[in-house]
Design an enzyme around this catalytic site. Structure first.
Site, mmCIF file in Angstrom:
data_model
loop_
_atom_site.group_PDB
_atom_site.id
_atom_site.type_symbol
_atom_site.label_atom_id
_atom_site.label_comp_id
_atom_site.label_asym_id
_atom_site.label_seq_id
_atom_site.Cartn_x
_atom_site.Cartn_y
_atom_site.Cartn_z
ATOM 1 N N ASP A 435 0.845 -1.184 0.000
ATOM 2 C CA ASP A 435 0.000 0.000 0.000
ATOM 3 C C ASP A 435 0.893 1.250 0.000
ATOM 4 O O ASP A 435 1.874 1.343 0.749
ATOM 5 C CB ASP A 435 -0.912 0.009 1.227
ATOM 6 C CG ASP A 435 -1.928 1.126 1.163
ATOM 7 O OD1 ASP A 435 -2.965 0.913 0.516
ATOM 8 O OD2 ASP A 435 -1.680 2.205 1.735
ATOM 9 N N ASN A 443 -2.727 12.687 -4.403
ATOM 10 C CA ASN A 443 -3.878 13.070 -5.213
ATOM 11 C C ASN A 443 -4.349 14.484 -4.877
ATOM 12 O O ASN A 443 -4.689 15.270 -5.771
ATOM 13 C CB ASN A 443 -5.027 12.078 -5.001
ATOM 14 C CG ASN A 443 -4.844 10.804 -5.791
ATOM 15 O OD1 ASN A 443 -4.131 10.793 -6.798
ATOM 16 N ND2 ASN A 443 -5.463 9.734 -5.361
ATOM 17 N N ASP A 452 -2.241 8.795 -10.860
ATOM 18 C CA ASP A 452 -2.273 7.647 -11.771
ATOM 19 C C ASP A 452 -0.879 7.344 -12.309
ATOM 20 O O ASP A 452 -0.489 6.182 -12.465
ATOM 21 C CB ASP A 452 -3.224 7.931 -12.935
ATOM 22 C CG ASP A 452 -4.678 7.959 -12.493
ATOM 23 O OD1 ASP A 452 -4.954 7.479 -11.369
ATOM 24 O OD2 ASP A 452 -5.526 8.451 -13.255
ATOM 25 N N GLU A 478 -4.875 2.377 -4.347
ATOM 26 C CA GLU A 478 -3.417 2.447 -4.319
ATOM 27 C C GLU A 478 -2.800 1.193 -3.696
ATOM 28 O O GLU A 478 -1.620 1.203 -3.329
ATOM 29 C CB GLU A 478 -2.965 3.678 -3.530
ATOM 30 C CG GLU A 478 -3.229 3.615 -2.016
ATOM 31 C CD GLU A 478 -4.619 4.105 -1.642
ATOM 32 O OE1 GLU A 478 -4.863 4.392 -0.478
ATOM 33 O OE2 GLU A 478 -5.487 4.187 -2.546
#
Length: 561
Positions: A435, A443, A452, A478
């Site tokens: 993770d 973001n 992305d 993610e």
């Protein structure tokens, strides 16, 4: 003699062409019909798989939102919660409403402020989500529908519910996060697959519930509600093959939705194509074969009539020459000076007819070879389309890694191999859950396109760090997963995880700089009867790594507290 010869030759040629053409036509039409049926079946399966994946993804999003720190550790009625819900709705326009509800059923915060302060204590999704993650069947929400713009086609506003409990670290219920997804999002996914599969083919899709009632399209649903028999009663309870819908013949196939969610909705996707359009290539081929046979028979009959006009008494020599043409399959040498004028003309005519028949035979053989080539080309195109569908169904579109569905299949294979051979050779498979630490900040600070790009670069790092036999997959958001088959023990799994962690820590990500990851590690146990215990242990180890400060690798073995 002219009449008899014309009738016999014309009738015989018509019969031969009818038998040959009928046989070849049956082979070709059977192949075309089978290919069309496979295309309808592939359309239904592709729509069912895409819809199942999308519903699972939305359920996972709500489940992840319920454990977000700003919900678990903050005030549920804060502006931060409101802003978070609004941002999520802006990113996912399929959500008509997102809200956070207190344990007593009062809406504390919601997108656009809709229903804030009102009670939803009697709603099924709220009641169920107090205990578990909930996915609800399609329904109308009359109160919420009055706050949203009406649909342009006049259809009622319907939704799919997603909800999950919000609990603190001690397991106490803090509230419920819920979402209403537009029903038109679901139908749009299904229609999109149909349009992409075979555009202009007339194929459409129906959605049926567990009891076989129509959920979509709305026009047929309204007709069924009025008592009209719009659906046939298929044999064995499955729509497959030639069926009659609302008085019209269709070629149909169905696929069941394999959701793998907390609630099995029992939906079925039925793809159908009007039989007239499905059989259009077959009918066109039959017409061409019939026309070719009639023209060939007519031409041969006319040739026989012209030859009969020049016949004379010495027909025995003609019979012998005709027999040689039939047996030798070539034009023999005709008499140069037959002796009589009638036989001279007949000899020349038979030479012309023999060449014409043999050339016609060659032309038919060439036409047959061309037809077989076309059938092979269609079959190859269908195989290529099926391979593309398989890739779309098993790969994550953003990173190119295996998706969750493919990972589950590989985990099941590894578990089966361990049960059969693992104890003999002392090998076992393991699972890493990776993770990205503080991915939300990326973001929020740099935007989702940068986020992305980070996920794609991280996917490339994963692929470079694992073995050829390992399986790297995107687990959701993610979070990534790596299946490690054939491990000698936990040390090897931890070393693989540490290799990934250090590679990410050493890498530089454009616009972002440095990032870190936390890794949860677990090995399969002989007591694991399903995949869930292994995933749960890895997830628990990941949670410990996160709680311990992140950028760490934590191993959790079976039976450990």
């Amino acid at each position: 003699m002219r009449s008899q010869l014309s009738l016999w030759v014309g009738g015989l040629s018509l019969a031969v062409l009818t038998l040959v053409g009928g046989y070849l036509g049956k082979l070709a039409t059977d192949e075309l019909f089978t290919a069309q049926q496979a295309a309808v079946r592939a359309t239904a399966q592709a729509a069912a798989e895409l819809l199942a994946t999308q519903l699972r993804d939305r359920e996972r999003q709500i489940e992840l939102l319920s454990v977000a720190p700003h919900l678990v550790n903050g005030r549920l009625d804060s502006q931060e919660v409101r802003d978070s819900l609004d941002r999520r709705q802006a990113l996912h326009d399929e959500f008509a409403w997102l809200g956070v509800v207190a344990p007593d059923g009062t809406v504390l915060q919601a997108t656009g402020g809709m229903l804030t302060g009102r009670s939803v204590a009697q709603r099924d999704w709220f009641i169920a989500a107090r205990e578990r993650v909930f996915v609800g069947d399609v329904h109308e929400a009359k109160l919420l529908a009055t706050m949203l713009p009406a649909l342009p086609n006049g259809e009622p506003t319907r939704f799919i519910d997603f909800a999950a409990p919000i609990r603190d670290s001690d397991g106490r219920l803090l509230g419920v996060v819920g979402a209403h997804a537009h029903w038109r999002w679901v139908t749009g996914l299904v229609d999109g697959v149909v349009r992409r599969q075979l555009p202009g083919s007339g194929i459409d899709a129906l959605i049926l519930d567990r009891q076989g009632r129509l959920l979509y399209p709305e026009a047929l649903k309204a007709a069924q509600a009025s008592g009209a028999a719009v659906l046939p009663k298929p044999e064995n309870g499955r729509f497959d093959g030639e069926l009659v819908f609302d008085g019209k013949p269709y070629l149909a196939s169905e696929a069941t939705l394999q959701l793998r969610t907390n609630a099995e909705l029992g939906w079925r996707i039925v793809a159908r194509q009007p039989m007239e359009q499905a059989m259009r290539p077959v009918s066109a081929l039959r017409r061409e074969l019939v026309l070719l046979g009639v023209l060939a028979a007519t031409a041969l009959a006319l040739t026989a009539l012209l030859l009969a006009r020049r016949f004379s008494r010495p027909v025995e020599q003609l019979a012998r020459i005709a027999a040689r043409v039939e047996t030798e399959r070539r034009v023999p040498d005709f008499p140069e000076q037959p002796g009589v004028r009638e036989l001279d003309g007949l000899s020349r005519a038979m030479q012309s007819m023999a060449r014409s028949l043999l050339q016609t035979e060659k032309d038919l053989q060439a036409a047959n070879a061309t037809l077989e080539t076309q059938v092979q080309q269609r079959t190859a195109e269908l195989q290529a389309a099926n391979a593309k569908l398989e890739h779309l169904a098993t790969r994550d579109p953003l990173t190119g890694l295996h998706n969750r569905r493919s990972l589950d299949a590989r985990l099941a294979e590894a578990q089966a191999l361990d049960r059969r051979y693992g104890r003999q050779n002392g090998r076992v498979h393991g699972l890493l859950l990776v993770d990205v630490d503080h991915f939300k900040r990326i973001n929020d600070s740099f935007g989702h396109p940068t986020g992305d790009a980070v996920l794609r670069q991280l996917a490339e790092l994963l692929q470079s760090c694992v073995r050829v036999t390992d399986v790297a997959a995107r687990f959701g958001g993610e979070e990534f997963a790596v299946l490690l088959p054939e491990l000698a023990g936990p040390l090897e799994a931890v070393m693989a995880a540490e290799k990934i962690r250090t590679a990410v820590e050493a890498a530089t990500f454009p616009q972002v700089g440095k990032i870190t990851v936390s890794v949860g590690v677990s090995l399969a146990s002989p007591d694991d009867l399903e995949l869930a215990p292994l995933i749960a242990r890895s997830d628990a180890a990941l949670y410990v790594a996160k709680r311990g400060g992140r950028n760490a690798v934590v191993l959790k073995e079976a039976g450990a507290a």
